[in-house]
Design a protein around this motif. Structure first.
Motif, PDB file in Angstrom:
ATOM      1  N   PHE A  97      15.315 -16.642  37.278  1.00 47.15           N
ATOM      2  CA  PHE A  97      15.579 -17.793  36.415  1.00 47.15           C
ATOM      3  C   PHE A  97      15.909 -17.436  34.966  1.00 47.15           C
ATOM      4  O   PHE A  97      16.801 -18.033  34.366  1.00 47.15           O
ATOM      5  N   GLY A  98      15.141 -16.495  34.400  1.00 51.94           N
ATOM      6  CA  GLY A  98      15.189 -16.278  32.963  1.00 51.94           C
ATOM      7  C   GLY A  98      16.554 -15.920  32.419  1.00 51.94           C
ATOM      8  O   GLY A  98      16.999 -16.498  31.421  1.00 51.94           O
ATOM      9  N   PHE A  99      17.219 -14.978  33.056  1.00 48.66           N
ATOM     10  CA  PHE A  99      18.525 -14.555  32.537  1.00 48.66           C
ATOM     11  C   PHE A  99      19.523 -15.704  32.581  1.00 48.66           C
ATOM     12  O   PHE A  99      20.333 -15.871  31.665  1.00 48.66           O
ATOM     13  N   ALA A 100      19.472 -16.504  33.623  1.00 55.34           N
ATOM     14  CA  ALA A 100      20.373 -17.658  33.729  1.00 55.34           C
ATOM     15  C   ALA A 100      20.085 -18.685  32.638  1.00 55.34           C
ATOM     16  O   ALA A 100      21.004 -19.224  32.015  1.00 55.34           O
ATOM     17  N   PHE A 101      18.798 -18.979  32.402  1.00 56.77           N
ATOM     18  CA  PHE A 101      18.451 -19.924  31.349  1.00 56.77           C
ATOM     19  C   PHE A 101      18.869 -19.413  29.970  1.00 56.77           C
ATOM     20  O   PHE A 101      19.209 -20.201  29.086  1.00 56.77           O
ATOM     21  N   ALA A 102      18.844 -18.097  29.776  1.00 55.60           N
ATOM     22  CA  ALA A 102      19.151 -17.528  28.468  1.00 55.60           C
ATOM     23  C   ALA A 102      20.648 -17.367  28.230  1.00 55.60           C
ATOM     24  O   ALA A 102      21.164 -17.740  27.168  1.00 55.60           O
ATOM     25  N   PHE A 103      21.372 -16.817  29.194  1.00 56.37           N
ATOM     26  CA  PHE A 103      22.765 -16.435  28.956  1.00 56.37           C
ATOM     27  C   PHE A 103      23.735 -17.000  29.993  1.00 56.37           C
ATOM     28  O   PHE A 103      24.844 -16.488  30.135  1.00 56.37           O
ATOM     29  N   GLY A 104      23.308 -18.053  30.691  1.00 57.13           N
ATOM     30  CA  GLY A 104      24.156 -18.632  31.722  1.00 57.13           C
ATOM     31  C   GLY A 104      25.237 -19.540  31.186  1.00 57.13           C
ATOM     32  O   GLY A 104      25.267 -20.745  31.469  1.00 57.13           O
ATOM     33  N   ALA A 105      26.134 -19.012  30.386  1.00 57.21           N
ATOM     34  CA  ALA A 105      27.241 -19.787  29.818  1.00 57.21           C
ATOM     35  C   ALA A 105      28.408 -19.827  30.819  1.00 57.21           C
ATOM     36  O   ALA A 105      28.552 -18.926  31.648  1.00 57.21           O
ATOM     37  N   PRO A 106      29.251 -20.887  30.735  1.00 54.28           N
ATOM     38  CA  PRO A 106      29.166 -22.023  29.809  1.00 54.28           C
ATOM     39  C   PRO A 106      28.053 -22.982  30.218  1.00 54.28           C
ATOM     40  O   PRO A 106      27.787 -23.189  31.391  1.00 54.28           O
ATOM     41  N   SER A 107      27.414 -23.549  29.187  1.00 53.08           N
ATOM     42  CA  SER A 107      26.284 -24.417  29.458  1.00 53.08           C
ATOM     43  C   SER A 107      26.121 -25.396  28.304  1.00 53.08           C
ATOM     44  O   SER A 107      26.976 -25.491  27.416  1.00 53.08           O
ATOM     45  N   ASN A 108      25.000 -26.101  28.288  1.00 50.09           N
ATOM     46  CA  ASN A 108      24.715 -27.024  27.190  1.00 50.09           C
ATOM     47  C   ASN A 108      23.956 -26.287  26.090  1.00 50.09           C
ATOM     48  O   ASN A 108      23.512 -25.154  26.287  1.00 50.09           O
ATOM     49  N   PRO A 109      23.768 -26.907  24.929  1.00 48.24           N
ATOM     50  CA  PRO A 109      23.101 -26.214  23.819  1.00 48.24           C
ATOM     51  C   PRO A 109      21.632 -25.896  24.040  1.00 48.24           C
ATOM     52  O   PRO A 109      21.071 -25.083  23.314  1.00 48.24           O
ATOM     53  N   PHE A 110      21.001 -26.521  25.051  1.00 48.68           N
ATOM     54  CA  PHE A 110      19.560 -26.340  25.227  1.00 48.68           C
ATOM     55  C   PHE A 110      19.209 -25.225  26.197  1.00 48.68           C
ATOM     56  O   PHE A 110      18.288 -24.443  25.958  1.00 48.68           O
ATOM     57  N   ILE A 111      19.931 -25.110  27.315  1.00 52.06           N
ATOM     58  CA  ILE A 111      19.532 -24.174  28.364  1.00 52.06           C
ATOM     59  C   ILE A 111      20.753 -23.734  29.173  1.00 52.06           C
ATOM     60  O   ILE A 111      21.686 -24.519  29.380  1.00 52.06           O
ATOM     61  N   GLY A 112      20.756 -22.480  29.608  1.00 49.91           N
ATOM     62  CA  GLY A 112      21.845 -21.965  30.429  1.00 49.91           C
ATOM     63  C   GLY A 112      21.739 -22.451  31.870  1.00 49.91           C
ATOM     64  O   GLY A 112      20.680 -22.890  32.321  1.00 49.91           O
ATOM     65  N   ARG A 113      22.844 -22.322  32.625  1.00 50.59           N
ATOM     66  CA  ARG A 113      22.840 -22.872  33.978  1.00 50.59           C
ATOM     67  C   ARG A 113      23.640 -22.048  34.977  1.00 50.59           C
ATOM     68  O   ARG A 113      23.995 -22.550  36.041  1.00 50.59           O
ATOM     69  N   HIS A 114      23.922 -20.791  34.659  1.00 48.90           N
ATOM     70  CA  HIS A 114      24.648 -19.926  35.590  1.00 48.90           C
ATOM     71  C   HIS A 114      23.908 -18.593  35.739  1.00 48.90           C
ATOM     72  O   HIS A 114      23.015 -18.281  34.953  1.00 48.90           O
TER      73      HIS A 114
END
Length: 364
Positions: A97-114
């Motif tokens: 989970f962590g890497f996706a939440f941190a650097f999962g761009a493109p995403s919203n300003p709050f949390i990553g999603r990829h």
């Protein structure tokens, strides 16, 4: 940065009449060399980042030794287990989970999603080495807290905390600051005017890593309360000495060593561009400068702590000096790449007074 390409149509007029074949040959040679330079740059940068990740990971051993030496002998095994759990649980949850939440761009300003479970990695802009480096940072944030709640935490509770911090809390904060999509990122702040248009600039993690770990430790200490025996029946502070100054010093030097991956390694790459054939431009001078400012801040903080504590207690205390040294490193981490060496000395000096002041406050 993409390699330069050669155009035979543009080169042919420069070589004279009937020179198309020669131009095509020269272009093929140019493109071959450019591709080789690209491969060499990728290999060098990846090696540099992996080496930095190894240094940062070595800080886990530093945390373990520092904490083990700072607690009473009966609690040594427990505190060392928590540091192992930080690395093991942190590795799994940061991968899932962590890497996706941190650097999962493109995403919203709050949390990553990829990139959950490293799906679609390698991706444009980073490879597996980047994940490993960021994981080492995540478990360092968790390790900062272990000393704040030492000797009074149930193991299962710490396991839940460590997994939650590395898999969710720390990644979200790092997304805010270090992801191009983050709401406080310097990369996107100019149109929004955040902090005078500059955004939050935290080069290596004074806030993203150390403040997250510190605030988590503060809340943990407030919730759990002081260690048994920390205050007597009259409410007066009682010093609880660690059982091994040797381990404290060993842990401090290991952390010092690892900080050379933490701060200089945050450049991520050591080769930043290349121009004509055979010309590669690097940022090794900036990397060296960052190592120097890191060193000077820590040294200044250590000496300041040494003499202030001598005036306060009448003794030379190695554990206080070690804590002051580490406080200086934490203070310089955010601006280590841009401050002058003399300013790093001042930063370390100020950090020592902050540390001493809060230690005094905690006793009351």
């Amino acid at each position: 940065m993409a390699a330069e390409t050669c155009s035979a149509l543009a080169l042919a007029p420069l070589l004279g009449a009937n020179s198309t074949a020669a131009a095509q040959y020269l272009c093929s040679q140019f493109d071959t060399v450019s591709l080789q330079l690209t491969d060499a740059k990728s290999a060098i940068d990846s090696t540099y980042l992996l080496f930095s990740a190894y240094l940062v990971f070595a800080m886990q051993l530093g945390f373990a030794m520092l904490c083990a030496g700072s607690v009473r002998a009966k609690n040594t095994m427990n505190i060392m287990l928590t540091n192992v759990i930080d690395a093991a649980a942190g590795g799994l949850f940061y991968y899932l989970f962590g890497f996706a939440f941190a650097f999962g761009a493109p995403s919203n300003p709050f949390i990553g999603r990829h990139f959950f479970g490293l799906k679609d990695v390698p991706a444009p802009g980073f490879d597996y080495s980047y994940f490993l480096y960021q994981w080492a940072f995540a478990i360092a944030a968790a390790g900062i807290t272990s000393g704040s709640i030492a000797e009074r935490t149930q193991f299962v509770a710490y396991l839940i905390y460590s997994s939650f911090l590395t898999g969710f809390v720390y990644p979200i904060v790092s997304h805010w600051i270090w992801s191009a999509d983050g709401w406080a990122s310097a990369a996107r702040s100019a149109p929004h005017g955040l902090l005078f248009g500059s955004g939050v600039i935290d080069f290596a993690g004074s806030g993203v890593v150390h403040m997250v770990g510190g605030i988590a430790g503060l809340w943990g200490a407030l919730i759990e309360g002081p260690r048994i025996g920390r205050f007597d029946h009259g409410g007066r502070s009682v010093a609880l000495r660690g059982h091994s100054a040797t381990l404290v010093v060993l842990g401090t030097f290991l952390l010092w060593f690892g900080w050379y991956g933490f701060n200089p390694g945050s450049f991520i790459t050591i080769l930043n561009s290349y121009g004509p054939i055979g010309s590669i431009h690097g940022q090794w001078s900036a990397v060296g400068r960052t190592a120097v400012t890191t060193t000077l801040a820590g040294c200044s903080a250590a000496l300041t702590t040494l003499f202030v504590k001598r005036l306060q207690t009448g003794h030379w205390t190695v554990t206080d000096v070690c804590n002051g040294l580490l406080g200086g490193f934490a203070a310089i981490t955010s601006g280590c790449s841009v401050v002058d060496p003399w300013a790093a000395v001042i930063c370390g000096f100020v950090s020592a007074w902050v540390l001493i002041g809060f230690n005094k406050l905690a006793e009351n």
